[in-house]
Each structure stands twice: as structure tokens, then as C-alpha cells.
Design an enzyme around this catalytic site. Structure first.
Site, PDB file in Angstrom:
ATOM      1  N   ASP A   1     123.770   6.648  30.847  1.00 56.41           N
ATOM      2  CA  ASP A   1     125.036   6.206  31.465  1.00 56.41           C
ATOM      3  C   ASP A   1     124.895   6.189  32.982  1.00 56.41           C
ATOM      4  O   ASP A   1     125.388   5.280  33.662  1.00 56.41           O
ATOM      5  CB  ASP A   1     126.188   7.140  31.073  1.00 56.41           C
ATOM      6  CG  ASP A   1     126.873   6.680  29.786  1.00 56.41           C
ATOM      7  OD1 ASP A   1     126.238   5.929  29.022  1.00 56.41           O
ATOM      8  OD2 ASP A   1     128.029   7.072  29.552  1.00 56.41           O
TER       9      ASP A   1
ATOM     10  N   ASP B   1     117.510  17.715  35.689  1.00 56.25           N
ATOM     11  CA  ASP B   1     118.361  17.711  36.886  1.00 56.25           C
ATOM     12  C   ASP B   1     117.706  16.909  38.015  1.00 56.25           C
ATOM     13  O   ASP B   1     118.370  16.144  38.724  1.00 56.25           O
ATOM     14  CB  ASP B   1     118.718  19.142  37.332  1.00 56.25           C
ATOM     15  CG  ASP B   1     117.623  20.163  37.054  1.00 56.25           C
ATOM     16  OD1 ASP B   1     116.569  19.778  36.527  1.00 56.25           O
ATOM     17  OD2 ASP B   1     117.826  21.348  37.373  1.00 56.25           O
TER      18      ASP B   1
ATOM     19  N   ASP C   1     121.643  10.693  26.675  1.00 60.52           N
ATOM     20  CA  ASP C   1     123.003  10.146  26.675  1.00 60.52           C
ATOM     21  C   ASP C   1     123.533  10.100  28.108  1.00 60.52           C
ATOM     22  O   ASP C   1     124.049   9.082  28.586  1.00 60.52           O
ATOM     23  CB  ASP C   1     123.883  11.060  25.796  1.00 60.52           C
ATOM     24  CG  ASP C   1     125.214  10.433  25.443  1.00 60.52           C
ATOM     25  OD1 ASP C   1     125.434   9.264  25.803  1.00 60.52           O
ATOM     26  OD2 ASP C   1     126.038  11.113  24.808  1.00 60.52           O
TER      27      ASP C   1
END
Ligand code: NAD
Length: 366
Positions: A251, A223, A247
């Protein structure tokens, strides 16, 4: 050099951008005197439509017997029925597992001359040059049990996050090796305050660190990493992470570059080393973009740079890879833009013309 490359365009914009990746590869081959035997196969939704399965055994064999795979993307609303017996994405997961490509390498480069099309302030982007290394064949996307079942209280769904120490060690080593060959900083991402897999991950990273004395290891909670990637992206050199976190973070990191359409990736079965041949699977980081498929406007640069990564890692041709990357730099520097990176006064081009320009830059480079 002569070699065989499997070209699996897939669905949506996959075949459109892959066609330009292939053109750039062939143009480079012509300039440097290399021959590529290109073998095409259906994969994903198109394969479901034509053959009733997302991945035919012969396509899987083609990928396994080739020196490298250039992949487009799979999926789209047409095949999104949650009750369908198979999905296009099954092909991708199967291919990655069959080829054993556990290390997904995603470089994020910020082109200074694209700063105007970025949502970030220029000072945030200054000095951004990072690589995300994502574990690709384990964790939540693969481990069993997985599925849905009825209970008296309604449906329950299960996915399992499982990692062995050996799986964790091999991907961490890719991170350490890459960091060693770059600026010597490795951010190991986990959620060790909550997840057992992450505690194994963190312990393993700390155990390996003394073997790489020139690498400064930092443990970062996922986080917190998501936040720092936006606030201070230049602090990162190499980020290494398990499958799901990687993943999402990769992005997120792609936004720094200005568009998903710009970014390449390599998935390898070992530590990448320039000049050494490693079979690999190469694809742009974006998906099949159904919203723009068939319009000829997709940005092909992610595919072209994926082809350049293939040339570097699977074919061992460093000078040729640099030449392809410089051709992309040149065309962007000259102001040509596909719609996703265009601003006012850009020289707006479609996928084909962007490919033409990059091929022309390649051909005039020697
Ligand atoms: P996406 O990456 O396809 O698209 C996200 C946004 O980025 C869209 O607005 C799209 O138009 C734009 N975009 C993506 N690539 C672009 C390019 N080259 N040029 C210009 N614009 C571009 O993600 P999504 O919309 O979440 O997914 C669409 C489909 O792709 C889904 O079926 C998904 O499962 C699939 N997908 C496949 C892969 C893969 O095969 N590796 C990866 C991600 C998503």
C-alpha cells in the site's frame, strides 16, 4: 482460445470497477478473436445480505472450477460490527486459501505523465519500476491460535505468526524467479532482529541465493524498507515479504504511482511465467472505497490492469496483455483522468468514460 472466468465484484466500488475490467477483457477478446465465458457470483457483504454468508459453497466452487477469477473488493461500514458472526473479509481469506494462491504479485509502475499528480518530487520517482511479492496465505492473518478471551485483567486478544520453511521457500522462489527475469535485484524483507519467523525467513533466503547466481540478494529490515521506499524507491527491483509486512509495504508503494486506483495485482499458486498457464485470482489493490461508492467516479484502471495480468499469467496471452496495458498508457497520455489522479486542466472523466476510452484505444490498436 475459450475459457471460463469467474467475476466476483463484491461490495462498494468493487462491481463498478470490475465492470470496466470485464469490458476491457471483452474488447480485447473481440480484437484478437478470443471467447470468454463469464460467470458472476456474489461475495462479501452483498452475499451476507442476500444469502446470510460471505461466501456460498457454489461461489467457492465456481472460483475453483474457473481458469481465473476477476475480483473487485469486499467490506464496508455496514458490515463492520466486531461482534458479527462473519465478516465480508472472511470470503476473501477463504477464497485465497481454497485456491492456494500463496503469491501476491503487485507491480508498481510510475507513469511519467502522472508525475504532476504525485505527492513526490519528480526526481524521487525517476526510474521507479518495482514489484512487491507478498506471501498471501500464511502468517498473522491465518495461523492459529487466533481470538479473544476474558481474563481477570480484562480481554486478551491473540494472533499468531507462524511459517513453515516450505511456505517461506516457495514464496522466496517466486521472488528469486521474478528478479531473475527482471533487473536481478531481490530485497528480502524481514524483522530478523526481533522475530523468530523472520530469522527462518532470512536463513532460507540465504540458503536459496546460490541457486540464483544472477540475482543479487539483499536482506532489508521492514522498518528500513518502509523508509527507503519513500526516500529512494528506484533502488528496488523485486521486494519479497511475508503477509503482514507485504500488505503494508505494497500500500505504501502504491502512493508512488499516484493513486491506489491505478494498481493491479495477481495472486498465483505458483511461479508466474509468461506463456505458461497458471490459475489465478486478480484484483485491484484498493478496497471498496465506501466514501465514493455509487458515484461513478472510481478509477477503473487497477481492475483493467488486473484483467491484463490475468490475460498474461492465467491465459498465457502476452501480446494481448501488452495491448491492454498500452491502451491504458494511451488514454493517460491523452490526458484523461478520473478524480483521484486529476490536476488542474485534466480531462476529467468518470469510471464509465475511462472504460469507454480504454476500450476505444484497444479497438483501434490493431
Ligand atoms: P480503500 O482502498 O477502499 O480506500 C482508500 C482511499 O482510496 C479512499 O479515499 C478511496 O476513496 C480511495 N480509492 C480507493 N480505490 C479507489 C479507486 N479505484 N478510485 C479512486 N479512489 C480510490 O481502503 P479503506 O478505505 O481502508 O477500506 C474500505 C473498505 O474496503 C474496508 O471495509 C476494507 O476492509 C475494505 N478493503 C477490502 C480489500 C479487498 O477486498 N481486497 C482491500 C482493502 C480494503
Amino acid at each position: 482460445m475459450e475459457c471460463q472466468i469467474a467475476v466476483l465484484g463484491g461490495d462498494g466500488i468493487g462491481p463498478e470497477v470490475t465492470a470496466q475490467g470485464v469490458r476491457a477483457l471483452e474488447a480485447m477478446g473481440k480484437v484478437f478473436g478470443h471467447q470468454f465465458r463469464l460467470e458472476y457470483g456474489d461475495v462479501g457483504g452483498i452475499s451476507i445480505d442476500k444469502h446470510g454468508t460471505p461466501l456460498l459453497p457454489q461461489v467457492s466452487e465456481l472460483a475453483a472450477s474457473s481458469d481465473a477469477v476477476l475480483f473487485g473488493g469486499v467490506g464496508g461500514p455496514k458490515w463492520d460490527d466486531p461482534n458479527a458472526p462473519s465478516r465480508p473479509e472472511d470470503a476473501l481469506l477463504q477464497l485465497r486459501a481454497d485456491l492456494g494462491v500463496f503469491a501476491n504479485i503487485r507491480p508498481v509502475k510510475v507513469y511519467p505523465w502522472l508525475a504532476e499528480s504525485s505527492v513526490f518530487k519528480p526526481q524521487v520517482l525517476e526510474g521507479v519500476d518495482l514489484v512487491v511479492v507478498r506471501e498471501l496465505t500464511g502468517g498473522l492473518y491465518y495461523a492459529q491460535p487466533k481470538g479473544r478471551h476474558e481474563t481477570p485483567q480484562g480481554q486478551t486478544a491473540v494472533d499468531t505468526m507462524r511459517y513453515s520453511e516450505a511456505e517461506v521457500e516457495r514464496i522466496l522462489r517466486v521472488g528469486f524467479e521474478l528478479a531473475q527475469s527482471r533487473r536481478g535485484k531481490l530485497a528480502s524483507v524481514d524483522k530478523a532482529n526481533v522475530l523468530e519467523c523472520s530469522r527462518l525467513w532470512r536463513q532460507t533466503a540465504s540458503r536459496l541465493a546460490p541457486e540464483y547466481p544472477t540475482v543479487e540478494l539483499e536482506h532489508v529490515l521492514v522498518d528500513s524498507c518502509a523508509m527507503h521506499l519513500i526516500q529512494q524507491p528506484a533502488r528496488f527491483d523485486v521486494i519479497v515479504s511475508e503477509n503482514t509486512f507485504g500488505d503494508i509495504l505494497s500500500d505504501e508503494a502504491s502512493v508512488l504511482a499516484g493513486s491506489m486506483g491505478l494498481l493491479p495485482s495477481a495472486s498465483l499458486a505458483g511461479v508466474p511465467m509468461e506463456g505458461r498457464l497458471t490459475p489465478g485470482f486478480y484484483e485491484p489493490i484498493h478496497g471498496t472505497a465506501p466514501d465514493i461508492a455509487g458515484q461513478g467516479i472510481a478509477n477503473p484502471i487497477g481492475s483493467i490492469l488486473s484483467a491484463a495480468m490475468m490475460v498474461r499469467y492465467s491465459l498465457g496471452l502476452t501480446e494481448e496483455a501488452v495491448c491492454m496495458e498500452l491502451a491504458v498508457d494511451q488514454v493517460l497520455m491523452d490526458g484523461f483522468r478520473t478524480a483521484d489522479i486529476a490536476v488542474q486542466d485534466s480531462k476529467l472523466v468518470g469510471s464509465q468514460e475511462m472504460g469507454d476510452r480504454i476500450v476505444a484505444a484497444l479497438e483501434s490498436s490493431r
